[in-house]
Design a protein around this motif. Structure first.
Motif, PDB file in Angstrom:
ATOM      1  N   ASP A  31      95.804  55.845 -48.973  1.00  0.00           N
ATOM      2  CA  ASP A  31      96.207  55.659 -47.431  1.00  0.00           C
ATOM      3  C   ASP A  31      97.047  56.829 -46.768  1.00  0.00           C
ATOM      4  O   ASP A  31      98.160  56.508 -47.169  1.00  0.00           O
ATOM      5  N   GLU A 261      96.325  48.871 -45.892  1.00  0.00           N
ATOM      6  CA  GLU A 261      97.778  48.856 -45.319  1.00  0.00           C
ATOM      7  C   GLU A 261      98.020  47.569 -44.732  1.00  0.00           C
ATOM      8  O   GLU A 261      98.301  47.360 -43.219  1.00  0.00           O
ATOM      9  N   SER A 320      98.204  50.450 -50.326  1.00  0.00           N
ATOM     10  CA  SER A 320      99.467  51.258 -49.904  1.00  0.00           C
ATOM     11  C   SER A 320     100.616  50.945 -51.145  1.00  0.00           C
ATOM     12  O   SER A 320     100.152  50.803 -52.007  1.00  0.00           O
ATOM     13  N   ASP A 343     100.700  56.321 -47.847  1.00  0.00           N
ATOM     14  CA  ASP A 343     100.981  56.056 -46.266  1.00  0.00           C
ATOM     15  C   ASP A 343     101.597  57.539 -45.589  1.00  0.00           C
ATOM     16  O   ASP A 343     102.193  57.714 -44.661  1.00  0.00           O
ATOM     17  N   HIS A 346     103.619  59.043 -42.610  1.00  0.00           N
ATOM     18  CA  HIS A 346     104.556  58.091 -41.911  1.00  0.00           C
ATOM     19  C   HIS A 346     105.718  58.109 -42.601  1.00  0.00           C
ATOM     20  O   HIS A 346     105.903  57.966 -43.684  1.00  0.00           O
ATOM     21  N   GLY A 349     105.902  55.472 -45.452  1.00  0.00           N
ATOM     22  CA  GLY A 349     105.540  56.062 -46.413  1.00  0.00           C
ATOM     23  C   GLY A 349     106.463  56.237 -47.477  1.00  0.00           C
ATOM     24  O   GLY A 349     107.776  56.265 -47.354  1.00  0.00           O
TER      25      GLY A 349
END
Length: 428
Positions: A31, A261, A320, A343, A346, A349
């Motif tokens: 992800d 996610e 995730s 992630d 982001h 993340g």
């Protein structure tokens, strides 16, 4: 090396335990997100749309702070991205979209359903993104599995784009848009999408459904964001029961669905609920005198196998940054079903604390189990060549000893929910 899962929920999917032939894990993030800077999409648009794009881009105001910050280039700066991910112990990634494609008011995951007149432009915008993504993945051979974007308003066009993506090296599959109430497209259980499921099954293209992609517009009231947070995962989960009860996996047994996610702890309970309704409705259909009989009429024939069996044979979860409270459920979810993700890039993340994120979740587990969740399953689902990745992991991957050590202190500036209260250190 990476092995093959059996779909039993207990297979570890690996022989060596790490994938590298050393004491390091081959970590593949299932992800991550990327996209071009807005104006950089222009060369990827068909020339017929250039004037329209210039006019649209001149007035467009990006609504996302992270795409205006000095860190925004992590979405498209290939060298920076590779360096930061290697520093984080990650050797490969599945790449979902993140930036604004041409002619969209916001990220395509969140954009409201357009008018019929806007569909042609938006299709052009998504094709431009997919063509940019193919080049972005080619810049790091074997280390990026790009996820192509489609729309559901024109199934034939979606089928053509799936074939293009497969032919042009986007090994991450497709991103399945949501079909929330009011979207104007058929619900996901509809057989109108059979040509799409058929081509994905034929070509071995995973169908990915990402969290946040299926919620209906909620307006601008103060409560809207809170309601979105409460409801978004439920709307994301809907794809599972729509495709299961709609019989997509009976008609296309090679179809693969990945739910990314949207957590993983919910899966055992939801499968129990789906099995309950499946059994109840199928049984009711045999008793024509009952009021409930009509709800199960034809269900057994349409679905084929029951929900839990479909999950074991056809479905996976991009978990995730798996939380500690989810980890004890791993055998019920299926060890061969779970794919960890950072992630990146982001704010929520785990980068630059992915090693700590792995430790807080997986410390104390058998190395064979950790190996499949952090990389082996993703390699199998998305076709990564572990012979290519293992030497990179032998250089940058986290060590087995490191991940086995329980995390005793969360980094002060860690912003990921992986480190949120209630998801902290667990004693095994």
């Amino acid at each position: 090396m990476s092995g093959t899962g059996t779909g039993t929920g207990t297979d570890t999917g690996t022989d060596s335990g790490t994938g590298t032939g050393t004491d390091r894990y081959t970590v593949i993030s299932a992800d991550c997100h990327a996209g071009a800077d807005l104006l950089d999409y222009r060369p990827y648009l068909e020339k017929a749309y250039h004037d329209d794009f210039d006019a649209w881009a001149a007035d467009y105001v990006n609504p996302y702070e992270d795409l205006l910050a000095d860190t925004a280039d992590r979405n498209w700066n290939s060298e920076r991205r590779l360096a930061e991910m290697e520093a984080d112990g990650i050797v490969a990634e599945v790449v979902f979209p993140n930036t604004i494609p041409p002619f969209f008011p916001s990220a395509s995951l969140m954009a409201p359903a357009p008018t019929r007149e806007e569909f042609e432009q938006r299709w052009a915008g998504l094709r431009a993104h997919n063509r940019w993504l193919a080049d972005f993945c080619a810049a790091a051979p074997g280390r990026r599995a790009g996820v192509a974007q489609i729309l559901l308003n024109d199934v034939d066009e979606a089928v053509r784009e799936v074939r293009w993506a497969k032919e042009n090296g986007l090994t991450g599959g497709i991103l399945l848009p949501g079909a929330p109430p009011g979207s104007g497209v058929p619900e996901l259980y509809s057989q109108a999408y059979d040509p799409l499921w058929a081509v994905c099954a034929e070509l071995g293209v995973p169908v990915n459904h990402h969290g946040g992609s299926a919620s209906p517009p909620l307006g601008e009231e103060p409560a809207a964001r809170a309601v979105f947070m409460v409801e978004t995962t439920w709307f994301s989960h809907r794809a599972l029961w729509h495709l299961v009860f709609g019989g997509a996996f009976r008609r296309h047994p090679e179809l693969t669905l990945v739910l990314t996610e949207q957590g993983s702890g919910w899966i055992p309970g939801v499968l129990e609920m789906l099995d309950y309704y499946h059994g109840r409705l199928v049984a009711a259909a045999t008793k024509a005198a009952t009021a409930e009989a009509k709800f199960g009429a034809g269900l057994a024939e349409a679905m084929g196998k029951g929900p839990s069996e479909v999950w074991r044979e056809n479905c996976y979860v991009g978990a995730s940054f798996m939380r500690p409270h989810e980890v004890p459920l791993r055998h019920r979810i299926g060890l061969d079903k779970i794919m960890w993700g950072s992630d990146y890039p982001h704010d929520e993340g785990t980068q630059p604390y992915s090693r700590e994120g792995l430790r807080i979740a997986y410390a104390g587990l058998p190395r064979e189990e950790v190996a499949v969740m952090v990389g082996g399953n993703a390699a199998r689902v998305y076709g990564f060549d572990t012979a290519l990745l293992d030497p990179v992991a032998a250089r940058v991957g986290p060590t087995v000893e490191e991940i086995a050590e329980p995390l005793t202190a969360v980094p002060e500036d860690a912003s990921s929910p992986a480190f949120a209260p209630g998801g902290k250190v667990r004693v095994w």
